[in-house]
Design a protein around this motif. Structure first.
Motif, PDB file in Angstrom:
ATOM      1  N   GLU A  21       0.832  -1.212   0.000  1.00 48.29           N
ATOM      2  CA  GLU A  21       0.000   0.000   0.000  1.00 48.29           C
ATOM      3  C   GLU A  21       0.868   1.265   0.000  1.00 48.29           C
ATOM      4  O   GLU A  21       0.600   2.202   0.746  1.00 48.29           O
ATOM      5  CB  GLU A  21      -0.929   0.008   1.227  1.00 48.29           C
ATOM      6  CG  GLU A  21      -2.000  -1.052   1.211  1.00 48.29           C
ATOM      7  CD  GLU A  21      -3.159  -0.704   0.278  1.00 48.29           C
ATOM      8  OE1 GLU A  21      -3.877   0.259   0.582  1.00 48.29           O
ATOM      9  OE2 GLU A  21      -3.311  -1.378  -0.753  1.00 48.29           O
ATOM     10  N   ASN A  22       1.914   1.219  -0.779  1.00 45.61           N
ATOM     11  CA  ASN A  22       2.825   2.366  -0.905  1.00 45.61           C
ATOM     12  C   ASN A  22       3.601   2.709   0.364  1.00 45.61           C
ATOM     13  O   ASN A  22       4.125   3.808   0.500  1.00 45.61           O
ATOM     14  CB  ASN A  22       2.076   3.626  -1.367  1.00 45.61           C
ATOM     15  CG  ASN A  22       1.476   3.413  -2.743  1.00 45.61           C
ATOM     16  OD1 ASN A  22       2.136   2.814  -3.620  1.00 45.61           O
ATOM     17  ND2 ASN A  22       0.253   3.858  -2.930  1.00 45.61           N
ATOM     18  N   VAL A  23       3.590   1.790   1.318  1.00 47.22           N
ATOM     19  CA  VAL A  23       4.368   2.039   2.538  1.00 47.22           C
ATOM     20  C   VAL A  23       5.538   1.076   2.556  1.00 47.22           C
ATOM     21  O   VAL A  23       5.379  -0.114   2.273  1.00 47.22           O
ATOM     22  CB  VAL A  23       3.516   1.833   3.810  1.00 47.22           C
ATOM     23  CG1 VAL A  23       4.308   2.230   5.056  1.00 47.22           C
ATOM     24  CG2 VAL A  23       2.223   2.625   3.720  1.00 47.22           C
ATOM     25  N   GLN A  24       6.715   1.609   2.890  1.00 51.45           N
ATOM     26  CA  GLN A  24       7.901   0.758   2.918  1.00 51.45           C
ATOM     27  C   GLN A  24       7.768  -0.287   4.015  1.00 51.45           C
ATOM     28  O   GLN A  24       7.341   0.006   5.126  1.00 51.45           O
ATOM     29  CB  GLN A  24       9.154   1.604   3.172  1.00 51.45           C
ATOM     30  CG  GLN A  24      10.418   0.771   3.015  1.00 51.45           C
ATOM     31  CD  GLN A  24      11.660   1.483   3.560  1.00 51.45           C
ATOM     32  OE1 GLN A  24      11.676   2.718   3.624  1.00 51.45           O
ATOM     33  NE2 GLN A  24      12.672   0.731   3.929  1.00 51.45           N
ATOM     34  N   CYS A  25       8.144  -1.523   3.680  1.00 52.57           N
ATOM     35  CA  CYS A  25       8.010  -2.639   4.594  1.00 52.57           C
ATOM     36  C   CYS A  25       9.387  -3.019   5.138  1.00 52.57           C
ATOM     37  O   CYS A  25      10.383  -2.898   4.432  1.00 52.57           O
ATOM     38  CB  CYS A  25       7.412  -3.789   3.795  1.00 52.57           C
ATOM     39  SG  CYS A  25       6.427  -4.877   4.757  1.00 52.57           S
ATOM     40  N   TYR A  26       9.430  -3.477   6.388  1.00 55.12           N
ATOM     41  CA  TYR A  26      10.708  -3.855   7.009  1.00 55.12           C
ATOM     42  C   TYR A  26      10.730  -5.351   7.256  1.00 55.12           C
ATOM     43  O   TYR A  26       9.698  -5.981   7.474  1.00 55.12           O
ATOM     44  CB  TYR A  26      10.916  -3.083   8.315  1.00 55.12           C
ATOM     45  CG  TYR A  26      11.023  -1.594   8.062  1.00 55.12           C
ATOM     46  CD1 TYR A  26      12.278  -0.993   7.893  1.00 55.12           C
ATOM     47  CD2 TYR A  26       9.871  -0.807   7.946  1.00 55.12           C
ATOM     48  CE1 TYR A  26      12.369   0.366   7.631  1.00 55.12           C
ATOM     49  CE2 TYR A  26       9.960   0.542   7.682  1.00 55.12           C
ATOM     50  CZ  TYR A  26      11.206   1.127   7.527  1.00 55.12           C
ATOM     51  OH  TYR A  26      11.297   2.460   7.263  1.00 55.12           O
ATOM     52  N   GLY A  27      11.952  -5.895   7.248  1.00 59.78           N
ATOM     53  CA  GLY A  27      12.110  -7.349   7.370  1.00 59.78           C
ATOM     54  C   GLY A  27      11.934  -7.834   8.795  1.00 59.78           C
ATOM     55  O   GLY A  27      11.530  -8.974   9.028  1.00 59.78           O
ATOM     56  N   SER A  28      12.248  -6.988   9.763  1.00 58.23           N
ATOM     57  CA  SER A  28      12.152  -7.425  11.158  1.00 58.23           C
ATOM     58  C   SER A  28      12.047  -6.200  12.063  1.00 58.23           C
ATOM     59  O   SER A  28      12.271  -5.072  11.631  1.00 58.23           O
ATOM     60  CB  SER A  28      13.387  -8.225  11.550  1.00 58.23           C
ATOM     61  OG  SER A  28      14.498  -7.346  11.612  1.00 58.23           O
ATOM     62  N   VAL A  29      11.752  -6.474  13.322  1.00 59.58           N
ATOM     63  CA  VAL A  29      11.675  -5.402  14.313  1.00 59.58           C
ATOM     64  C   VAL A  29      13.026  -4.687  14.427  1.00 59.58           C
ATOM     65  O   VAL A  29      13.099  -3.462  14.532  1.00 59.58           O
ATOM     66  CB  VAL A  29      11.232  -5.979  15.684  1.00 59.58           C
ATOM     67  CG1 VAL A  29      11.430  -4.974  16.801  1.00 59.58           C
ATOM     68  CG2 VAL A  29       9.782  -6.450  15.616  1.00 59.58           C
ATOM     69  N   ALA A  30      14.097  -5.476  14.365  1.00 57.51           N
ATOM     70  CA  ALA A  30      15.447  -4.916  14.529  1.00 57.51           C
ATOM     71  C   ALA A  30      15.773  -3.908  13.439  1.00 57.51           C
ATOM     72  O   ALA A  30      16.528  -2.954  13.654  1.00 57.51           O
ATOM     73  CB  ALA A  30      16.467  -6.039  14.547  1.00 57.51           C
ATOM     74  N   GLU A  31      15.181  -4.104  12.243  1.00 63.01           N
ATOM     75  CA  GLU A  31      15.521  -3.221  11.121  1.00 63.01           C
ATOM     76  C   GLU A  31      14.750  -1.902  11.112  1.00 63.01           C
ATOM     77  O   GLU A  31      15.000  -1.028  10.279  1.00 63.01           O
ATOM     78  CB  GLU A  31      15.222  -3.951   9.798  1.00 63.01           C
ATOM     79  CG  GLU A  31      16.213  -5.055   9.500  1.00 63.01           C
ATOM     80  CD  GLU A  31      15.717  -5.959   8.370  1.00 63.01           C
ATOM     81  OE1 GLU A  31      15.130  -5.442   7.395  1.00 63.01           O
ATOM     82  OE2 GLU A  31      15.893  -7.184   8.482  1.00 63.01           O
ATOM     83  N   LEU A  32      13.775  -1.747  12.017  1.00 57.17           N
ATOM     84  CA  LEU A  32      12.963  -0.524  12.009  1.00 57.17           C
ATOM     85  C   LEU A  32      13.840   0.697  12.308  1.00 57.17           C
ATOM     86  O   LEU A  32      14.767   0.616  13.107  1.00 57.17           O
ATOM     87  CB  LEU A  32      11.849  -0.615  13.062  1.00 57.17           C
ATOM     88  CG  LEU A  32      10.797  -1.704  12.848  1.00 57.17           C
ATOM     89  CD1 LEU A  32       9.809  -1.720  14.020  1.00 57.17           C
ATOM     90  CD2 LEU A  32      10.050  -1.494  11.538  1.00 57.17           C
ATOM     91  N   PRO A  33      13.554   1.836  11.690  1.00 61.87           N
ATOM     92  CA  PRO A  33      14.372   3.036  11.914  1.00 61.87           C
ATOM     93  C   PRO A  33      14.209   3.610  13.327  1.00 61.87           C
ATOM     94  O   PRO A  33      15.014   4.420  13.754  1.00 61.87           O
ATOM     95  CB  PRO A  33      13.845   4.022  10.870  1.00 61.87           C
ATOM     96  CG  PRO A  33      12.517   3.521  10.455  1.00 61.87           C
ATOM     97  CD  PRO A  33      12.534   2.043  10.653  1.00 61.87           C
ATOM     98  N   GLU A  34      13.142   3.236  14.033  1.00 58.67           N
ATOM     99  CA  GLU A  34      12.978   3.688  15.426  1.00 58.67           C
ATOM    100  C   GLU A  34      12.152   2.635  16.159  1.00 58.67           C
ATOM    101  O   GLU A  34      11.506   1.798  15.543  1.00 58.67           O
ATOM    102  CB  GLU A  34      12.260   5.045  15.490  1.00 58.67           C
ATOM    103  CG  GLU A  34      10.829   4.984  14.954  1.00 58.67           C
ATOM    104  CD  GLU A  34      10.037   6.278  15.151  1.00 58.67           C
ATOM    105  OE1 GLU A  34      10.181   6.901  16.218  1.00 58.67           O
ATOM    106  OE2 GLU A  34       9.269   6.637  14.233  1.00 58.67           O
ATOM    107  N   SER A  35      12.170   2.731  17.493  1.00 58.89           N
ATOM    108  CA  SER A  35      11.297   1.840  18.264  1.00 58.89           C
ATOM    109  C   SER A  35       9.881   2.374  18.165  1.00 58.89           C
ATOM    110  O   SER A  35       9.629   3.524  18.504  1.00 58.89           O
ATOM    111  CB  SER A  35      11.725   1.815  19.732  1.00 58.89           C
ATOM    112  OG  SER A  35      12.989   1.238  19.848  1.00 58.89           O
TER     113      SER A  35
END
Lengths: 234, 476
Positions: free
Chosen positions: B57-71
């Motif tokens: 839906e046009n939102v960037q997806c992350y592979g895991s919690v660790a990869e998120l840019p912030e908590s």
């Protein structure tokens, strides 16, 4: 293990023990005397004045009427004496193995309206108080009101008013109102008693006779947690 | 991060949300939730997590919690039950997350010991890392103030309003939303919540939060049961003095199974005790969904009357009699007294066949009444000192446009400090008129008896407030 059992232990008080607690709580209780022989029964009756009632007195007999343990409207010494022996004999026959030694003597009351009140414990809300009119109102119509304890005077009046049979005690054609004020004080007294006696698990005051002036608890049953007060186990 | 006063602020006002188990498959919860967050306009930062996707839906997806840019402040978890605890561990390790909405099912609700144990593990791991848990097996929260919607409830118009709703059933909560939307004009709400298994956050937490919430003026609860009735009463007693709490509690016929030592014990059906408890702490109880909604509408949109004297003003006899029957059934209310001058005035301005105060407090302006008769009579009865509230019923005949009656009475009702419960009969013929009224914040009711019942609820509210103000509501 024995500890767990002690926690779960519940004891039914005898009628006299239950009534003694009510008296201490300031609740008007019909005079009573526990006797162990016929002559003492007659003596008690003479003192109270006839007619009287004799009832078997034992914490092990739950439903006194069902086992033939009640004699009403005894008008003289002869009737009291005869009733004393017949109560003991009938109940001993119906409840073999139960120790039946005592009889309770009380005046035979007429003229009041029967109400019922009692306490039970709800797992979510703790101690709750019930009020209803006796006889068909409670037995057939289940016309009762509850309040979570403790309650104050306005709640007590509210629960009296919220039974459908309220007009019966508030005064109907041909009869004035009954003593609602003393009924209210009694409900508040029960509330205070349950607060100061957390060991009270269940209580039935059934019937309570309500008059134009005053009221009288005629019969009472109480279940307490732990052992009987004053017994060695406690 | 702005200061949060209550821990539930992290759920209702998160600045960032991770959706673990985000999906590109529209048949999955992980898609529905993401779509709600993106299309409804939630203004915070959204982080879908799914190792198999790059963009949803046009939102960037992350592979895991660790990869998120912030908590993320809030994490919504929509993975399989067996994967929930590992995800919670990852969030715990990363730290900084304050709330979890666990949509995944397959925990204590299955009544299997191994699944219940998994739920305990989830709460333990989350708790140790400072995270509170909504659910599992829940749909979470909706907040119309920031367009936040963590749920998979059917999409309805998120109209901001004064009603805060909370449900122990996702289905009932969803039905409530749809029914609020389906009123002639959608009834707005402030917040909505479904707490599922209540492994950590429970209904009392939400009740307390709504009690504080300034956007919420009427609280709706759907209850199946309470674990701590006493705490509920304490909380509710405090809240109901400030705002009404309306409970739809089911289980009317459930009787206590306790061994009956006493008569009292045998009579103590669980539900009777709920009734008593609600009564003692000023909680209003309703039995049906429609009654729940009618009560919510009237409480949210009309002032509380000063007393219990109700005037019935009707344009037709049959519906007026229905209203009278309903009013007569409830001893809490009575018919209002109209002054002699009021009666004279009404006889003067109304069509000659009008039945004024037969009996006192009941006025049938009849089908001969035009717009001005509706307006003049409504104005007059509202001005009567003996009237605390008005039930206003009209059945516009073919020669009278319902819309024009509505248009004329709107200012009268809006400017009245006294409540009016309006019933335009019936159906399609009056739909647009009702919409006009409701658009102006005037609640309308389907039938005369429902309008009366709504008015009675307002009177009950008045009586409760009086009782609690005078400090005689029992034990303190």
């Amino acid at each position: 293990m024995s500890n767990c059992r002690a926690q779960a232990l519940k004891t039914q008080l005898s009628e006299a023990e239950a009534k003694a607690m009510l008296v201490k709580a300031g609740i008007p209780v019909l005079p009573y005397r526990v006797v162990r022989d016929a002559e003492k029964a007659v003596e008690a009756a003479e003192k109270m004045g006839y007619p009287v009632v004799l009832k078997v007195h034992s914490p092990d007999v739950v439903h006194k009427t069902d086992v033939g343990g009640v004699r009403l409207n005894l008008r003289d010494a002869g009737e009291v004496r005869a009733a004393f022996y017949s109560v003991l004999e009938t109940v001993r026959q119906k409840c073999p193995g139960v120790d039946i030694e005592e009889v309770i003597v009380s005046p035979f009351l007429t003229g009041g309206v029967e109400v019922i009140t009692g306490v039970t414990r709800d797992p979510q809300f703790g101690p709750v108080l019930m009020f209803g009119l006796g006889g068909v109102f409670v037995e057939v119509l289940k016309d009762v009101s509850f309040r979570v304890l403790p309650i104050g005077p306005p709640d007590a009046m509210d629960m009296i008013r919220s039974v459908k049979g309220y007009p019966v005690i508030a005064g109907t054609r041909g009869r004035g109102p009954l003593d609602l004020e003393s009924l209210r004080s009694m409900l508040c007294a029960v509330s205070r008693m349950v607060e100061t006696h957390p060991e009270i698990e269940e209580l039935d005051m059934n019937p309570v006779f309500l008059f134009g002036t005053g009221l009288m608890v005629v019969d009472a049953r109480m279940l307490v947690s732990g052992a009987r007060p004053g017994s060695r186990d406690q | 991060m702005t200061t949060k006063k209550h821990f539930l602020d992290h759920f209702f006002y998160p600045e960032s949300i991770a959706l673990i188990g985000a999906s590109a498959n529209p048949a999955k919860a992980g898609y529905q939730v993401l779509s709600n967050l993106t299309t409804l306009g939630y203004p915070g930062r959204i982080y879908p997590v799914n190792p198999a996707e790059r963009v949803i839906e046009n939102v960037q997806c992350y592979g895991s919690v660790a990869e998120l840019p912030e908590s993320p402040e809030l994490a919504i978890i929509a993975v399989q039950a067996k994967n929930v605890v590992p995800v919670v561990h990852q969030l715990a390790e990363r730290g900084g997350t304050r709330g979890l909405v666990v949509i995944s099912a397959g925990f204590a609700e299955t009544q299997k010991p191994e699944n219940a144990a998994l739920q305990e593990e989830l709460v333990r791991v989350a708790g140790a890392a400072g995270m509170r848990v909504f659910g599992p097996n829940c749909t979470g929260v909706i907040n119309t103030a920031n367009n936040l919607d963590t749920t998979i409830e059917p999409i309805v118009r998120r109209v901001p309003g004064r009603i805060g709703a909370f449900s122990q059933s996702g289905a009932v909560g969803g039905a409530l939303l749809l029914m609020l939307e389906d009123q002639p004009e959608p009834v707005g709400f402030s917040k909505w919540a479904h707490v599922g298994n209540m492994s950590d956050v429970n209904c009392l937490d939400v009740l307390e939060y709504y009690g504080y919430d300034e956007a919420t003026e009427v609280i709706l609860l759907y209850l199946e049961g309470l674990d701590d009735g006493r705490r509920f009463m304490t909380l509710a007693r405090d809240i109901t003095r400030r705002k009404p709490v309306v409970v739809l509690k089911v289980g009317r016929n459930e009787y206590g199974s306790r061994a009956a030592f006493s008569h009292t014990g045998a009579m103590a059906g669980v539900d009777l005790i709920y009734d008593a408890a609600f009564q003692q702490c000023g909680v209003m109880r309703v039995d049906h969904l429609e009654e729940w909604i009618d009560t919510a509408k009237v409480l949210a949109l009309q002032p509380v009357p000063a007393g219990n004297r109700i005037c019935i003003l009707t344009e037709a006899g049959g519906p007026g009699t229905m209203a009278m029957d309903e009013l007569g059934r409830n001893p809490a209310v009575r018919l209002a007294h109209i002054s002699d001058e009021g009666v004279d005035y009404l006889q003067q301005v109304l069509p000659s066949m009008a039945m004024v105060c037969k009996p006192d407090g009941y006025i049938d302006i009849t089908a001969a009444a035009m717009e001005e008769h509706h307006v003049l009579s409504l104005k007059r009865v509202l001005a009567e000192p003996g009237v605390d509230g008005v039930v206003f019923i009209t059945v516009p005949p073919t020669f009278l446009s319902p819309g024009s009656v509505a248009r004329e009475v709107i200012p009268v009702i809006k400017n009245s400090p006294k409540p009016v419960a309006v019933c335009f009969l019936a159906g399609r013929w009056v739909r647009e008129a009702r919409r006009m009224l409701e658009r102006e914040g005037i609640p309308t009711f389907e039938t005369p008896d429902r309008a009366v019942r709504a008015m009675i609820r307002l009177v009950e509210r008045c009586q409760y407030l009086e009782r609690s103000r005078s400090g005689v509501d029992g034990h303190e």
